[in-house]
Scaffold this motif. Structure first.
Motif, PDB file in Angstrom:
ATOM      1  N   ILE A 177       0.924  -1.278  -0.015  1.00 52.66           N
ATOM      2  CA  ILE A 177      -0.191  -0.461   0.231  1.00 52.66           C
ATOM      3  C   ILE A 177       0.937   1.448  -0.048  1.00 52.66           C
ATOM      4  O   ILE A 177       0.632   1.984  -0.846  1.00 52.66           O
ATOM      5  N   MET A 178       1.976   1.240   0.617  1.00 49.23           N
ATOM      6  CA  MET A 178       2.910   2.834   1.042  1.00 49.23           C
ATOM      7  C   MET A 178       3.513   2.338  -0.446  1.00 49.23           C
ATOM      8  O   MET A 178       3.967   3.590  -0.650  1.00 49.23           O
ATOM      9  N   MET A 179       4.468   1.113  -0.887  1.00 53.39           N
ATOM     10  CA  MET A 179       5.202   1.440  -1.857  1.00 53.39           C
ATOM     11  C   MET A 179       3.808   1.994  -3.233  1.00 53.39           C
ATOM     12  O   MET A 179       5.139   2.637  -3.793  1.00 53.39           O
ATOM     13  N   VAL A 180       3.004   1.949  -3.014  1.00 54.27           N
ATOM     14  CA  VAL A 180       2.691   1.906  -4.597  1.00 54.27           C
ATOM     15  C   VAL A 180       2.581   3.262  -4.520  1.00 54.27           C
ATOM     16  O   VAL A 180       2.151   5.024  -5.967  1.00 54.27           O
ATOM     17  N   ILE A 181       2.166   3.898  -2.744  1.00 53.27           N
ATOM     18  CA  ILE A 181       2.264   6.011  -3.393  1.00 53.27           C
ATOM     19  C   ILE A 181       3.324   6.292  -3.592  1.00 53.27           C
ATOM     20  O   ILE A 181       3.627   7.062  -4.076  1.00 53.27           O
ATOM     21  N   LEU A 182       3.914   5.394  -2.692  1.00 59.70           N
ATOM     22  CA  LEU A 182       5.713   6.726  -2.995  1.00 59.70           C
ATOM     23  C   LEU A 182       6.406   5.886  -4.047  1.00 59.70           C
ATOM     24  O   LEU A 182       7.049   6.984  -5.017  1.00 59.70           O
ATOM     25  N   VAL A 183       5.779   4.829  -5.176  1.00 63.27           N
ATOM     26  CA  VAL A 183       6.275   5.007  -5.820  1.00 63.27           C
ATOM     27  C   VAL A 183       5.907   5.928  -7.659  1.00 63.27           C
ATOM     28  O   VAL A 183       6.305   6.437  -8.563  1.00 63.27           O
ATOM     29  N   ALA A 184       4.368   6.572  -7.403  1.00 63.79           N
ATOM     30  CA  ALA A 184       3.594   7.565  -7.951  1.00 63.79           C
ATOM     31  C   ALA A 184       4.566   8.343  -7.404  1.00 63.79           C
ATOM     32  O   ALA A 184       4.803   9.985  -8.193  1.00 63.79           O
ATOM     33  N   GLY A 185       5.614   9.148  -6.334  1.00 67.65           N
ATOM     34  CA  GLY A 185       5.544  10.127  -6.072  1.00 67.65           C
ATOM     35  C   GLY A 185       6.932  10.209  -6.593  1.00 67.65           C
ATOM     36  O   GLY A 185       7.407  11.638  -6.453  1.00 67.65           O
TER      37      GLY A 185
END
Length: 296
Positions: A177-185
């Motif tokens: 969940i966190m990884m997907v958000i950080l990839v986008a960031g």
């Protein structure tokens, strides 16, 4: 029919009308009022009801004086303190690796996000198959000669192992969940910054600490807020691996509602969890306050 009615209504609104934003958010606002605000008010009313016509703090006194409450609170906070920092570090590492890949990026992202498609209970059962007495871990240790016979790892005599199993299951299940958000960031950070830093001789670690982390703060704040709130709502994984051996706040809420049939106490427990979540949300937002110049 309602879709065409809304479409016809929108067409009648002047494009430059100052009320256009309010018309557009009206359906969402109505949805939130019906399915969030109204149920929340009902829960709050139940939490403060005294069984008669008046309101009191009796339900809160009951749950706070219950012998399991301090244990449940401690277990929930310990799990959050153990799981969330590890997930932040892993998510940052995974997101950095993915954004540096030139080939196979989509496949790696797909594989790493598979746990997101698995429910909490299913994830707990998967890890139960690893840690139970006839599970993979016991079989492997027995085959390697580490133990003479299978052990009951998830018992009251091995509470450390119960905690470890729950933490590992949560890390495996929810880090994506966190990884997907950080990839986008990270994908929104201009590459020119890295190219300029590389020209001036900045090391990879220097580029990560001076460019990636500061510009990733908005995404990191969002990911951390979401993960901390979900950490206080952990239930199914604990029920699968720890059962009643490892009480948590959400487990106590379930027990009040369905085992003890005490809706008032369950509502009070829900408000306590909400208050804790709000308190940690404020702390995180103040700690990771996004400067005005950063718009990523």
């Amino acid at each position: 029919m309602s879709f065409f009615l809304v479409q016809r209504t929108i067409r009648r609104i002047p494009v430059k009308s100052k009320f256009l934003p309010y018309y557009l958010i009206a359906p969402v606002t109505l949805f939130l009022l019906c399915f969030f605000v109204y149920p929340f008010l009902l829960v709050a009313s139940q939490a403060f009801s005294s069984g008669g016509d008046g309101y009191s703090f009796d339900n809160f006194s009951e749950i706070l004086s219950y012998w399991k409450f301090p244990i449940s609170l401690k277990n929930t906070l310990l799990l959050a303190a153990a799981v969330v920092p590890v997930q932040v570090a892993l998510a940052l590492l995974m997101a950095t690796m993915v954004n540096r890949m030139e080939k196979g990026r989509d496949m790696v992202l797909y594989i790493w996000t598979i746990p997101l498609a698995i429910s909490d209970l299913a994830a707990g059962i998967i890890w139960l198959a690893i840690f139970e007495q006839s599970g993979f871990l016991n079989s492997m240790m027995h085959a390697l000669g580490v133990i003479d016979k299978p052990m009951n790892l998830l018992s009251y005599q091995n509470m450390g192992m119960v905690f470890l199993a729950i933490a590992l299951a949560e890390i495996w299940r929810a880090t994506a969940i966190m990884m997907v958000i950080l990839v986008a960031g990270i994908g929104l950070i201009p590459k020119e910054y890295y190219e300029a830093a590389e020209v001036f001789g900045a090391s990879p670690w220097k580029r990560f600490t001076k460019i990636t982390l500061p510009l990733l703060r908005p995404s990191l704040q969002t990911a951390l807020l979401l993960r901390v709130i979900l950490a206080f709502e952990i239930f199914a994984v604990v029920a699968a691996l720890g059962g009643t051996l490892f009480p948590v706040l959400m487990g106590q809420t379930y027990e009040y509602q369905f085992d003890l049939l005490n809706s008032g106490a369950a509502s009070a427990m829900a408000l306590v969890i909400l208050a804790i979540s709000i308190a940690f949300t404020i702390v995180i937002m103040r700690s990771l306050r996004v400067p005005k110049g950063i718009q990523i």
